[in-house]
Structures are given as structure tokens and as C-alpha cells.
Scaffold this motif. Structure first.
Motif, mmCIF file in Angstrom:
data_model
loop_
_atom_site.group_PDB
_atom_site.id
_atom_site.type_symbol
_atom_site.label_atom_id
_atom_site.label_comp_id
_atom_site.label_asym_id
_atom_site.label_seq_id
_atom_site.Cartn_x
_atom_site.Cartn_y
_atom_site.Cartn_z
ATOM 1 N N LEU A 254 10.381 -9.856 29.437
ATOM 2 C CA LEU A 254 9.455 -10.257 30.486
ATOM 3 C C LEU A 254 9.739 -9.474 31.761
ATOM 4 N N PRO A 255 8.701 -9.058 32.476
ATOM 5 C CA PRO A 255 8.917 -8.437 33.785
ATOM 6 C C PRO A 255 9.681 -9.385 34.700
ATOM 7 N N GLU A 256 10.659 -8.862 35.410
ATOM 8 C CA GLU A 256 11.477 -9.703 36.280
ATOM 9 C C GLU A 256 10.759 -10.103 37.556
ATOM 10 N N VAL A 257 9.868 -9.249 38.027
ATOM 11 C CA VAL A 257 9.187 -9.504 39.291
ATOM 12 C C VAL A 257 8.046 -10.493 39.076
ATOM 13 N N GLU A 258 8.011 -11.541 39.926
ATOM 14 C CA GLU A 258 6.914 -12.501 39.852
ATOM 15 C C GLU A 258 5.592 -11.810 40.156
ATOM 16 N N GLY A 259 4.557 -12.204 39.433
ATOM 17 C CA GLY A 259 3.261 -11.605 39.673
ATOM 18 C C GLY A 259 2.388 -11.683 38.446
ATOM 19 N N PRO A 260 1.171 -11.162 38.521
ATOM 20 C CA PRO A 260 0.209 -11.270 37.411
ATOM 21 C C PRO A 260 0.724 -10.687 36.100
ATOM 22 N N GLU A 261 1.459 -9.582 36.159
ATOM 23 C CA GLU A 261 1.928 -8.958 34.928
ATOM 24 C C GLU A 261 2.908 -9.870 34.187
ATOM 25 N N ARG A 262 3.803 -10.500 34.913
ATOM 26 C CA ARG A 262 4.774 -11.399 34.290
ATOM 27 C C ARG A 262 4.067 -12.595 33.651
ATOM 28 N N TRP A 263 3.129 -13.213 34.388
ATOM 29 C CA TRP A 263 2.472 -14.406 33.871
ATOM 30 C C TRP A 263 1.504 -14.090 32.742
ATOM 31 N N GLU A 264 0.939 -12.897 32.741
ATOM 32 C CA GLU A 264 0.105 -12.478 31.620
ATOM 33 C C GLU A 264 0.944 -12.379 30.352
ATOM 34 N N ALA A 265 2.148 -11.821 30.473
ATOM 35 C CA ALA A 265 3.046 -11.701 29.322
ATOM 36 C C ALA A 265 3.503 -13.070 28.829
ATOM 37 N N ILE A 266 3.780 -13.991 29.762
ATOM 38 C CA ILE A 266 4.199 -15.347 29.388
ATOM 39 C C ILE A 266 3.077 -16.064 28.637
ATOM 40 N N ARG A 267 1.860 -15.965 29.147
ATOM 41 C CA ARG A 267 0.735 -16.650 28.508
ATOM 42 C C ARG A 267 0.462 -16.103 27.107
ATOM 43 N N ALA A 268 0.583 -14.797 26.937
ATOM 44 C CA ALA A 268 0.335 -14.201 25.626
ATOM 45 C C ALA A 268 1.403 -14.636 24.630
ATOM 46 N N ASP A 269 2.671 -14.584 25.029
ATOM 47 C CA ASP A 269 3.761 -14.937 24.120
ATOM 48 C C ASP A 269 3.706 -16.420 23.750
ATOM 49 N N LYS A 270 3.606 -17.272 24.757
ATOM 50 C CA LYS A 270 3.566 -18.714 24.502
ATOM 51 C C LYS A 270 2.324 -19.093 23.713
ATOM 52 N N GLY A 271 1.174 -18.547 24.117
ATOM 53 C CA GLY A 271 -0.076 -18.893 23.450
ATOM 54 C C GLY A 271 -0.091 -18.508 21.987
ATOM 55 N N LEU A 272 0.426 -17.325 21.658
ATOM 56 C CA LEU A 272 0.430 -16.881 20.267
ATOM 57 C C LEU A 272 1.397 -17.704 19.421
ATOM 58 N N ARG A 273 2.524 -18.081 19.982
ATOM 59 C CA ARG A 273 3.468 -18.918 19.233
ATOM 60 C C ARG A 273 2.833 -20.284 18.914
ATOM 61 N N ILE A 274 2.160 -20.858 19.891
ATOM 62 C CA ILE A 274 1.500 -22.145 19.668
ATOM 63 C C ILE A 274 0.345 -21.997 18.681
ATOM 64 N N ALA A 275 -0.452 -20.940 18.844
ATOM 65 C CA ALA A 275 -1.609 -20.743 17.975
ATOM 66 C C ALA A 275 -1.188 -20.593 16.516
ATOM 67 N N HIS A 276 -0.159 -19.807 16.256
ATOM 68 C CA HIS A 276 0.303 -19.619 14.876
ATOM 69 C C HIS A 276 0.887 -20.919 14.319
ATOM 70 N N ALA A 277 1.615 -21.651 15.156
ATOM 71 C CA ALA A 277 2.193 -22.920 14.705
ATOM 72 C C ALA A 277 1.091 -23.906 14.322
ATOM 73 N N LEU A 278 0.064 -24.009 15.160
ATOM 74 C CA LEU A 278 -1.013 -24.949 14.882
ATOM 75 C C LEU A 278 -1.908 -24.474 13.748
ATOM 76 N N ALA A 279 -2.079 -23.167 13.611
ATOM 77 C CA ALA A 279 -2.874 -22.650 12.491
ATOM 78 C C ALA A 279 -2.210 -22.993 11.165
ATOM 79 N N ALA A 280 -0.883 -23.025 11.151
ATOM 80 C CA ALA A 280 -0.154 -23.382 9.933
ATOM 81 C C ALA A 280 -0.167 -24.894 9.704
ATOM 82 N N ALA A 281 -0.003 -25.663 10.783
ATOM 83 C CA ALA A 281 0.086 -27.121 10.648
ATOM 84 C C ALA A 281 -1.284 -27.765 10.447
ATOM 85 N N ARG A 282 -2.340 -27.184 11.002
ATOM 86 C CA ARG A 282 -3.695 -27.708 10.911
ATOM 87 C C ARG A 282 -3.774 -29.204 11.229
ATOM 88 N N PRO A 283 -3.396 -29.604 12.430
ATOM 89 C CA PRO A 283 -3.449 -31.028 12.801
ATOM 90 C C PRO A 283 -4.866 -31.568 12.795
#
Length: 258
Positions: free
Chosen positions: A74-103
Motif C-alpha cells: 500500500l502507498p504510505e502517503v495518505e491520499g486517493p491512491e492509497r484509498w483506491e488500493a485499499i478499496r480494491a484489495d478489500k472489495g475483491l477479498r470480500i467479493a470472492h468470499a461471498l461468491a463462494a459462500a453464496r449467502p
């Protein structure tokens, strides 16, 4: 509509981006222990992790979904680039988990170091068709003998604060398809937009514990000691700060913490 069940989805950071993985393993164990301590209803837990992640011993029934993402620090400096990377990483982990679990019921995303009330699954079971709930009140806890109650706006500081019916989340069957990335980042990668997209009502009791100052969460939340220090520096805030303190021993059972 929902079937009355509650699925907890936990995105787990890539160990290569964590300085002290042994400490994170302990946090994951505490969080999963909280999630599996529900006192009613039907609930499941699914973790989205990088392949080969060294996890603590997990209770039976906890599902682990490996999400093979390219590792980029993750970029160390606070700003749009850091939060874009956080949202992509977190979102994809959740999406794959839920796609497998199919709640088929409701979903709550829980950060790997937070805790939740043991009453949440029962609330969902009582209203299986409700769009969902927002945890408006909760606690901040730094791991010590005291926690601080936040009586409103808890969801503004903590991502473990929203329960939404699964069909509303529109989890794609194949989260790796680039055409879904914008939705995944906006909805699953950040909790900020959920209240705008979904008609959620406030949970009628403190529903979660936000772990602050542990040094491993990407939000870099400050610890309890620093919060009290700031209050001492501003005397007019001291009564409210002290009035919000609660003994951790008196509330830990509500959140399934041993």
C-alpha cells in the motif's frame, strides 16, 4: 428476500504487507471467536485470504476462501491512491468470499480485528426480509481494561457496522471480471456508500467493537491512550471522555470475547 441467516465476511490482509503477522493471527482468532459466539439465529463465517496464509486454529464450520491477488504494498502517503488500493484489495477479498459462500440471508463485513455483538444473528432472524441495519452505536477498544462507548455515528469511523440483505449487494458470480471492479470497490471495498444505496435502519443497541491502536489496520486508527491524552489537553472534553469509559470486563461477554 432473505432466509433469516447472517453471513459474516472477513477480509484478511496479505501477510506480506504486515510487519507482525503473529500479532495479526491473535487478532483474527479473537474476531472469529466473537463471530462464532452468536446466541440465536443462524450464522456462518467466511474469510477471504491470500493463498498460503498462516491462520490461527479456526472453529469448525468457518469457511476460508483463497483469493489470489497480485501483491502490491500500500502507498504510505495518505491520499486517493492509497484509498483506491485499499478499496480494491478489500472489495475483491470480500467479493470472492461471498461468491463462494453464496449467502441467502444477510451479510455483515467485519474487519479482522473487530468484534460484534452476540445478538446480531437473532435480530436478522426476526426480520429476514429487512434491507438491513446500521450499527450507529458501538465501542472503541485499544486492548486494555477500558473501552469507550460511541453513542452515535459509529458507522462513520468503523467498517464493521453494516448489515445488508445479500441480494442487494449484487455480488458477481465472477468477481475477477474487470467490468465489476467499480461496483466492488464502491460497495464492498468501502462501507461509506452503503447508507446511500440501501435503506438501513439503526440497530437498537451497541453492535460492534472497533479495535483501535493495534497498528495493523489500514485506517491507522489512534489508540485509546492518545484519545484520552487529547481530552486532557482540551479540559472541556474531559468529562465526556471519562463519562464514555466502560470496564472491558463488564462488556466483553456481549461481544463473545473470552
Amino acid at each position: 428476500m432473505g432466509d433469516g441467516s447472517l453471513t459474516f465476511a472477513v477480509p484478511v490482509r496479505d501477510p506480506r504487507g504486515v510487519a507482525d503477522w503473529a500479532a495479526v493471527r491473535d487478532l483474527i482468532a479473537l474476531t472469529v471467536g466473537s463471530l462464532t459466539a452468536q446466541r440465536g439465529g443462524t450464522s456462518t463465517v467466511v474469510l477471504g485470504v491470500s493463498p498460503g496464509t498462516d491462520l490461527p486454529r479456526l472453529p469448525a464450520g468457518v469457511e476460508v476462501v483463497e483469493v489470489d491477488l497480485p501483491f502490491t504494498p500500500l502507498p504510505e502517503v495518505e491520499g486517493p491512491e492509497r484509498w483506491e488500493a485499499i478499496r480494491a484489495d478489500k472489495g475483491l477479498r470480500i467479493a470472492h468470499a461471498l461468491a463462494a459462500a453464496r449467502p441467502q440471508g444477510h451479510v455483515m463485513v467485519v474487519d479482522f480485528d473487530d468484534l460484534v455483538s452476540t445478538r446480531l444473528a437473532a435480530v436478522v432472524a426476526d426480520e429476514p426480509d429487512a434491507p438491513g441495519w446500521v450499527v450507529d452505536a458501538g465501542y472503541l477498544w485499544g486492548g486494555g481494561p477500558f473501552a469507550s462507548v460511541k453513542r452515535n455515528g459509529f458507522n462513520e469511523v468503523c467498517g464493521s457496522s453494516l448489515i445488508v440483505r445479500a441480494d442487494l449487494l449484487r455480488v458477481p458470480e465472477d468477481p475477477s471480471d474487470p467490468e465489476h471492479l467499480d461496483w466492488i470497490k464502491e460497495i464492498l471495498g468501502s462501507h461509506k456508500a452503503w447508507r446511500d444505496h440501501f435503506a438501513l435502519k439503526p440497530l437498537p443497541f451497541p453492535g460492534a467493537v472497533y479495535r483501535v491502536g493495534a497498528g495493523h489496520n489500514v485506517s491507522r486508527a489512534e489508540g485509546m491512550g492518545l484519545r484520552i491524552y487529547y481530552a486532557v489537553r482540551r479540559p472541556r472534553d474531559l468529562p465526556a471522555t471519562l463519562g464514555a469509559l466502560r470496564s472491558w470486563a463488564s462488556i466483553r461477554g456481549e461481544f463473545g470475547a473470552r
